[in-house]
Design an enzyme around this catalytic site. Structure first.
Site, PDB file in Angstrom:
ATOM      1  N   ALA A   1       0.666   6.940   8.708  1.00  0.00           N
ATOM      2  CA  ALA A   1       1.036   5.361   8.277  1.00  0.00           C
ATOM      3  C   ALA A   1       2.488   5.247   7.852  1.00  0.00           C
ATOM      4  CB  ALA A   1       0.059   4.981   7.356  1.00  0.00           C
TER       5      ALA A   1
ATOM      6  N   HIS B   1      -7.663   1.789   5.521  1.00  0.00           N
ATOM      7  CA  HIS B   1      -6.679   1.267   6.691  1.00  0.00           C
ATOM      8  C   HIS B   1      -7.232   0.457   7.790  1.00  0.00           C
ATOM      9  CE1 HIS B   1      -2.574   1.904   8.251  1.00  0.00           C
ATOM     10  NE2 HIS B   1      -3.089   1.731   9.378  1.00  0.00           N
TER      11      HIS B   1
ATOM     12  N   GLY C   1       0.348   8.431  -1.011  1.00  0.00           N
ATOM     13  CA  GLY C   1       0.777   9.782  -1.407  1.00  0.00           C
ATOM     14  C   GLY C   1       2.273   9.846  -1.126  1.00  0.00           C
TER      15      GLY C   1
ATOM     16  N   GLU D   1       1.251  -1.814   8.875  1.00  0.00           N
ATOM     17  CA  GLU D   1      -0.298  -2.029   9.197  1.00  0.00           C
ATOM     18  C   GLU D   1      -0.571  -3.385   9.650  1.00  0.00           C
ATOM     19  OE1 GLU D   1      -4.303  -1.093   6.742  1.00  0.00           O
ATOM     20  OE2 GLU D   1      -2.317  -1.055   5.661  1.00  0.00           O
TER      21      GLU D   1
ATOM     22  N   ARG E   1     -10.660  11.745   9.317  1.00  0.00           N
ATOM     23  CA  ARG E   1     -10.919  10.853   8.213  1.00  0.00           C
ATOM     24  C   ARG E   1     -12.445  10.275   8.581  1.00  0.00           C
ATOM     25  NH1 ARG E   1      -5.447   8.098   6.085  1.00  0.00           N
ATOM     26  NH2 ARG E   1      -4.610   9.963   5.084  1.00  0.00           N
TER      27      ARG E   1
ATOM     28  N   ASP F   1      -2.903 -11.728   5.963  1.00  0.00           N
ATOM     29  CA  ASP F   1      -1.842 -13.107   5.918  1.00  0.00           C
ATOM     30  C   ASP F   1      -1.206 -12.987   7.204  1.00  0.00           C
ATOM     31  OD1 ASP F   1      -3.240 -13.131   3.405  1.00  0.00           O
ATOM     32  OD2 ASP F   1      -1.367 -13.287   2.293  1.00  0.00           O
TER      33      ASP F   1
ATOM     34  N   ALA G   1       4.206 -16.325   1.736  1.00  0.00           N
ATOM     35  CA  ALA G   1       4.331 -17.232   3.001  1.00  0.00           C
ATOM     36  C   ALA G   1       3.244 -17.791   3.328  1.00  0.00           C
ATOM     37  CB  ALA G   1       4.642 -16.035   4.056  1.00  0.00           C
TER      38      ALA G   1
ATOM     39  N   ASN H   1       0.767  -1.190   0.064  1.00  0.00           N
ATOM     40  CA  ASN H   1      -0.075  -0.254   0.087  1.00  0.00           C
ATOM     41  C   ASN H   1       1.008   1.373   0.139  1.00  0.00           C
ATOM     42  OD1 ASN H   1      -2.507  -1.220  -0.084  1.00  0.00           O
ATOM     43  ND2 ASN H   1      -2.613  -1.550   2.167  1.00  0.00           N
TER      44      ASN H   1
END
Length: 494
Positions: free
Chosen positions: A477, A433, A87, A462, A324, A265, A197, A82
């Site tokens: 992030a 997110h 940005g 994340e 947000r 995952d 993985a 991501n």
């Protein structure tokens, strides 16, 4: 719409461009399904990193720089995760850019903003580490990785008290991932793309010592890790069933801004070793996305530079620099669950729009953005109440003259919409997110359900939880992945 179809033409261009620095792949088959048909291969390293996004690559570069051997496993046919489609801006207080621009900031203020932004539900110890190491993260990207930042501009995302987000050249995660990939290649770090993985391995005493993976040809490979494994696989925003498991609100109604590889995952694999989870119900939407695709709109970053958010009735309904989650909920409460950003030529020029003209033209072609010489024309295109919108803009322009937004107390500079042509963009929220994930401590060690570190297992980015609380502030992030990617590297080598 299939997730892979949400990857824009612009993203594909970025992916293809990364092949020039060894980060692309001629075989663009996407996600490795992980179905094995052969077994028996084994490779040995000091550290195995799962995930070739910003956190994984940062960790690998630090590990190799310390003289240890490392391999990075990536299930996609390209690196970046991501981070690639972000940005690329990252927050940090007391930077050289703030000093140049005369912006007063502090570690304590950044920490306070981050804790408040997450409703004080974040782990304060982790936020303290984030704040204390943010400036060094930006400097490391600049000095070690050769990332180029604009020297005369900082973004102020919603929820931040001052502008503090360093802005990479081009306004894209391509600058970060391109440079991180180039650095990894320069250091001869093996990055195994389309290698999924499947299981994190541990010895009889419970110490993590490797990863079982499957390559694109179905060969099973055991990657032995003498010192440990770092999980940097990202969140679970693209896994609808996992989203619904932890928060039923975020079901199939929502599109996503994230890569299709964001399926949780690493969380699932670590859980099998007894890893504890934290904050899994905290899922964030990005408020200003393309209603046709769900893709995050960088054209809509005009919101940070003066654009005004209105509804179908021509009224403002929320502060444009709010958090947000607040803006997303406010937009969903409007007619058709849509919002509209309006800006003029002055704001366009302030927004570095030239960096996003490919997306701009796509939005125009999709009927999601209109440019016209009058307020009436842009309003009529989207069937917005013309007279009410004119009244709203007239009142807002007076606020700009007075220097105070009397309706929503907008943060930052208030800029009047007075210079034609005008622009109006249709926007709606999409999943962006996941704040929840593996529980870690300040050394990026994964914590088990009994409250103890799992020997040899570390995580960054994340895939972890606890850093952002209920809501992640914009620009945090990238700071998170660089800070804790580097900490994980330091910790695994102790």
């Amino acid at each position: 719409m299939k997730n892979m179809k949400r990857v824009s033409i612009a993203l594909l261009a970025i992916i293809l461009s990364l092949s020039a620095v060894g980060c692309g792949d001629k075989n663009m088959e996407g996600v490795n399904t992980g179905k094995a048909n052969k077994a028996g291969q084994e490779e040995v390293y000091d550290v195995v990193v799962i995930g070739a996004g910003g956190a994984g690559l940062s960790a690998a570069i630090e590990i190799k720089g310390a003289g240890a051997s490392v391999v990075v496993l990536e299930k996609m046919a390209f690196i970046g995760g991501n981070t690639l489609i972000s940005g690329g801006e990252l927050n940090a207080p007391e930077t050289w850019i703030q000093e140049k621009l005369g912006i007063e900031d502090s570690i304590d203020l950044y920490k306070e903003d981050t804790l408040k932004g997450g409703d004080h539900q974040a782990d304060e110890k982790l936020v303290t580490v984030l704040a204390n190491n943010a400036r060094q993260a930006v400097e490391w990207l600049r000095d070690t990785v050769n990332v180029s930042f604009k020297e005369d501009y900082l973004m102020q995302f919603g929820g931040h008290s001052v502008p503090r987000a360093a802005y990479p050249q081009g306004g894209s995660g391509n600058e970060l991932i391109g440079k991180l990939g180039a650095k990894a290649e320069e250091m001869n770090i093996p990055v195994r793309k389309q290698t999924k993985a499947e299981e994190i391995l541990a010895d009889k005493d419970g110490k993590v010592n490797g990863v079982r993976a499957v390559d694109k040809d179905g060969n099973e490979i055991i990657f032995k890790a003498n010192k440990g494994v770092i999980v940097a696989t990202g969140g679970f925003g693209a896994n609808v069933e996992m989203r619904k498991q932890y928060n039923s609100e975020y079901d199939e109604r929502y599109m996503e801004t994230v890569q299709p590889s964001s399926t949780g995952d690493g969380i699932i694999m670590a859980q099998k070793l007894g890893a504890a989870l934290v904050g899994m119900e905290n899922i964030q939407t990005y408020p200003t996305c393309n209603p046709a695709t769900g893709i995050l709109s960088y054209v809509a970053d005009t919101r940070f530079n003066g654009a005004v958010l209105i509804n179908k009735e021509g009224n403002r309904f929320v502060e444009e620099l709010e958090r947000r989650d607040v803006i997303s909920k406010a937009i969903l409460a409007q007619t058709d669950g849509m919002g509209y950003l309006i800006w003029d030529t002055t704001i366009k020029n302030n927004s570095h729009m030239d960096d996003y003209m490919e997306e701009f033209n796509q939005l125009v072609a999709q009927g999601m953005l209109i440019k016209a010489d009058t307020i009436e024309e842009v309003a009529q295109f989207f069937d917005i109440n013309v007279e009410q919108l004119k009244q709203t803009i007239e009142k807002y322009n007076q606020y700009a003259v007075n220097g105070k937004d009397e309706d929503f107390n907008r943060r930052g500079e208030i800029i009047g919409l007075t210079e034609a042509p005008y622009y109006l963009q249709k926007v709606t929220p999409a999943i962006h997110h996941t704040m929840g994930g593996l529980k870690i401590d300040t050394e990026a060690r994964v914590i088990d359900n009994e409250g103890n570190p799992i020997p040899g297992l570390f995580a960054a980015g994340e895939v972890t939880g606890g850093i952002h609380g209920t809501n992640r502030l914009g620009g945090n992030a990238i700071t998170d992945i660089i800070v804790f990617g580097r900490i994980a590297a330091e910790s695994v080598l102790k």
